[in-house]
Design an enzyme around this catalytic site. Structure first.
Site, PDB file in Angstrom:
ATOM      1  N   ASP A  70       0.838  -1.203   0.000  1.00 11.34           N
ATOM      2  CA  ASP A  70       0.000   0.000   0.000  1.00 11.34           C
ATOM      3  C   ASP A  70       0.876   1.258   0.000  1.00 11.34           C
ATOM      4  O   ASP A  70       0.803   2.072   0.915  1.00 11.34           O
ATOM      5  CB  ASP A  70      -0.945   0.009   1.213  1.00 11.34           C
ATOM      6  CG  ASP A  70      -0.211  -0.020   2.543  1.00 11.34           C
ATOM      7  OD1 ASP A  70       0.951  -0.499   2.581  1.00 11.34           O
ATOM      8  OD2 ASP A  70      -0.781   0.433   3.559  1.00 11.34           O
ATOM      9  N   HIS A 110       9.851   0.235   8.185  1.00 17.14           N
ATOM     10  CA  HIS A 110       9.240  -0.998   8.673  1.00 17.14           C
ATOM     11  C   HIS A 110       9.178  -2.091   7.609  1.00 17.14           C
ATOM     12  O   HIS A 110       9.549  -3.237   7.846  1.00 17.14           O
ATOM     13  CB  HIS A 110       7.830  -0.704   9.190  1.00 17.14           C
ATOM     14  CG  HIS A 110       7.764   0.335  10.256  1.00 17.14           C
ATOM     15  ND1 HIS A 110       8.150   0.104  11.560  1.00 17.14           N
ATOM     16  CD2 HIS A 110       7.350   1.633  10.218  1.00 17.14           C
ATOM     17  CE1 HIS A 110       7.978   1.188  12.286  1.00 17.14           C
ATOM     18  NE2 HIS A 110       7.495   2.142  11.495  1.00 17.14           N
ATOM     19  N   ASP A 111       8.691  -1.731   6.430  1.00 15.65           N
ATOM     20  CA  ASP A 111       8.361  -2.749   5.429  1.00 15.65           C
ATOM     21  C   ASP A 111       9.576  -3.469   4.878  1.00 15.65           C
ATOM     22  O   ASP A 111       9.462  -4.598   4.379  1.00 15.65           O
ATOM     23  CB  ASP A 111       7.574  -2.113   4.282  1.00 15.65           C
ATOM     24  CG  ASP A 111       6.197  -1.645   4.715  1.00 15.65           C
ATOM     25  OD1 ASP A 111       5.690  -2.162   5.727  1.00 15.65           O
ATOM     26  OD2 ASP A 111       5.618  -0.770   4.044  1.00 15.65           O
ATOM     27  N   ASP A 165       7.006   1.600   1.986  1.00 12.46           N
ATOM     28  CA  ASP A 165       6.749   0.606   0.940  1.00 12.46           C
ATOM     29  C   ASP A 165       7.634   0.873  -0.279  1.00 12.46           C
ATOM     30  O   ASP A 165       8.167  -0.069  -0.882  1.00 12.46           O
ATOM     31  CB  ASP A 165       5.292   0.650   0.476  1.00 12.46           C
ATOM     32  CG  ASP A 165       4.292   0.427   1.579  1.00 12.46           C
ATOM     33  OD1 ASP A 165       3.593  -0.600   1.559  1.00 12.46           O
ATOM     34  OD2 ASP A 165       4.182   1.296   2.463  1.00 12.46           O
TER      35      ASP A 165
END
Length: 310
Positions: free
Chosen positions: A11, A238-239, A16
């Site tokens: 997303d 994070h991703d 991302d």
């Protein structure tokens, strides 16, 4: 080594974008069968547009399928304050690639079933598409090798005191996925808050003459305008952990744990209740929950691999 077949569910989302660049920089290790999108950090239209834009920017012919526009039963609540109005820190990508499919779940089914080797799914957004796949096409499960998920936490949350955004956004979907008995690696906030880059790393990217590294610096710089960086000196990405683990599992410590998703309302919504009791020994049929990471190695590998794309 043989390439791992992966499908990325995402997303975009600033982190991302960086994670996708990292994955593409490792195409010698990943056979990227496609990218599916899901509403999360922004609307489905915007995150799909960002995915198409990034693939156009990188000139990659990877199939993109648009997925769920809202959670299974909840109201959609994008993270505009974190990722900006367009979802990627207001960065403007070119657009000359086309959408391959407007039905991510059918794309997932067809791609998984047609693959001669098992497929690893890498969901780094809300788990809506994956839950729909599990419930609608259970025949695909035997050809799924692993789910490497960015989501959840064994400790605190970032959307509420106990809930991480991806799980909080669609807790019913997350419960379906964690209850599926599929092999799962969970990269939760307890680890991903320590996987990222320092202010000086981002400054170096901003000063780069490389086209991709400079872009990453510009979108990551957006994070430092808000209050979602650690003391203004470090930003988690994070991703990227969901991919980093697949290539460099040696950077991480882990334990197998039972993970339950709280689908109640208000404060407990989206809490991933992880059984962290040290005297309980769960076997390998339970999710592998990452518990620690070598930050310096993570930074070094991430930065080196991003430079490969310049």
């Amino acid at each position: 080594m043989n390439k791992r077949n992966i499908i990325i569910d995402c997303d975009p989302g600033i982190d991302d974008v960086v994670a996708l660049c990292f994955a593409i920089a490792n195409e010698d290790k990943f056979n990227i069968l496609g990218i599916t999108t899901v509403a999360g950090n922004q609307s489905i239209e915007k995150v799909t547009n960002n995915t198409i834009g990034l693939m156009s920017f990188l000139d990659k012919d990877i199939k993109i399928a648009q997925g769920a526009k809202c959670p299974l039963i909840r109201e959609k609540r994008p993270a505009i304050n974190v990722h900006g109005e367009n979802g990627v820190g207001d960065y403007e990508f070119p657009h000359f690639k086309e959408l391959y499919s407007n039905n991510a779940v059918l794309f997932l089914r067809d791609t998984i079933l047609s693959s001669e080797e098992k497929v690893t799914l890498v969901p780094i957004g809300p788990l809506t598409n994956i839950a729909l796949l599990i419930k609608t096409f259970p025949e695909t499960l035997e050809n799924i090798e692993l789910l490497s998920i960015m989501g959840g936490s064994t400790t605190v949350g970032n959307t509420t005191p106990v809930a991480e955004f991806n799980v909080w956004a669609d807790p019913e979907a997350a419960r379906i996925v964690f209850d599926s008995k599929l092999p799962i690696v969970m990269s939760g906030l307890n680890v991903t808050h320590s996987t990222g880059l320092f202010r000086e790393d981002v400054n170096e990217l901003l000063k780069s003459n490389g086209r991709v590294t400079k872009m990453c610096g510009e979108i990551l710089n957006f994070y430092f305008r808000g209050d979602h960086v650690n003391n203004g000196t470090f930003t988690p990405i994070h991703d990227a952990s969901a991919f980093m683990y697949l290539i460099h599992p040696e950077l991480y410590s882990y334990r197998h744990m039972d993970v339950k998703v709280d689908c109640s309302e208000v404060l407990c919504r989206g809490n991933t209740v992880c059984d962290v009791r040290e005297w309980i020994n769960y076997d390998e049929s339970y999710p592998k929950v990452l518990t620690g990471v070598d930050l310096n190695k993570f930074r070094e590998i991430l930065l080196d691999d991003l430079r490969k794309l310049d």
